[in-house]
Design a protein around this motif. Structure first.
Motif, short mmCIF file in Angstrom:
data_model
loop_
_atom_site.label_atom_id
_atom_site.label_comp_id
_atom_site.label_asym_id
_atom_site.label_seq_id
_atom_site.Cartn_x
_atom_site.Cartn_y
_atom_site.Cartn_z
N VAL A 40 0.85 -1.20 0.00
CA VAL A 40 0.00 0.00 0.00
C VAL A 40 0.88 1.25 0.00
CG1 VAL A 40 -1.69 1.35 1.32
CG2 VAL A 40 -1.98 -1.13 1.10
N ILE A 59 -0.91 4.76 7.14
CA ILE A 59 -2.10 4.08 6.64
C ILE A 59 -3.10 4.10 7.78
CG2 ILE A 59 -3.13 1.89 5.92
CD1 ILE A 59 -0.43 1.10 4.73
N VAL A 67 -8.22 -0.62 4.68
CA VAL A 67 -7.58 0.69 4.58
C VAL A 67 -8.64 1.77 4.38
CG1 VAL A 67 -5.97 2.11 3.25
CG2 VAL A 67 -5.45 -0.30 3.67
#
Length: 159
Positions: A40, A59, A67
């Motif tokens: 990510v 995050i 997420v």
């Protein structure tokens, strides 16, 4: 907003919190490991700056580790980046995050956590605990790899 009471000679700002997640929950990635978190982060990291200056990102995670979003917290110099806890926790609270993963890059290419990286992580974990937010990991990213403080047993255990 002008004060509606007569004879009071001041104005005050009205503070409003708004949170709208436009991403369909079915389309959100799930972070269950450092490998997921790294993927990510790398998807949003600017490859043109990863070897130039340190950057700090987070995050934001929902209760089920999906997420909510990624936030750019700070940009520093070639050797350091100062992440302001007020900014981090303000974003966490505004997004109603249940957990976060921290990350910063090392332009040197060294993925090892420094003593100051470890100390900063522990401070963020202590602060997060007050708000009921779990800090899952702190990832150190380079162009060629990453390290995870969770995988390396460098995260504090407050449970």
């Amino acid at each position: 907003m002008k004060n509606k009471l007569k004879n009071i000679p001041f104005n005050v700002a009205e503070i409003e919190l708004v949170y709208k997640n436009q991403v369909d929950p079915k389309m959100r990635p799930i972070v269950t490991s450092s490998k997921n978190a790294h993927a990510v982060f790398r998807a949003v990291w600017d490859d043109n700056r990863i070897d130039l200056v340190e950057e700090f990102k987070i995050i934001l995670l929902a209760q089920n580790n999906t997420v909510i979003g990624v936030s750019n917290i700070a940009t520093g110099s070639t050797t350091q980046c100062l992440a302001d806890p007020k900014i981090v926790f303000g974003i966490c609270l505004k997004s109603n995050a249940a957990g976060i993963c921290l990350a910063h890059n090392h332009p040197s290419g060294n993925t090892a956590a420094s003593p100051s990286d470890i100390s900063l992580t522990h401070k963020f974990c202590e602060g997060a605990r007050i708000f009921g937010i779990k800090v899952w990991d702190h990832i150190i990213i380079t162009r060629h790899g990453y390290s995870s403080m969770n995988d390396d047993a460098l995260m504090p255990n407050f449970d």
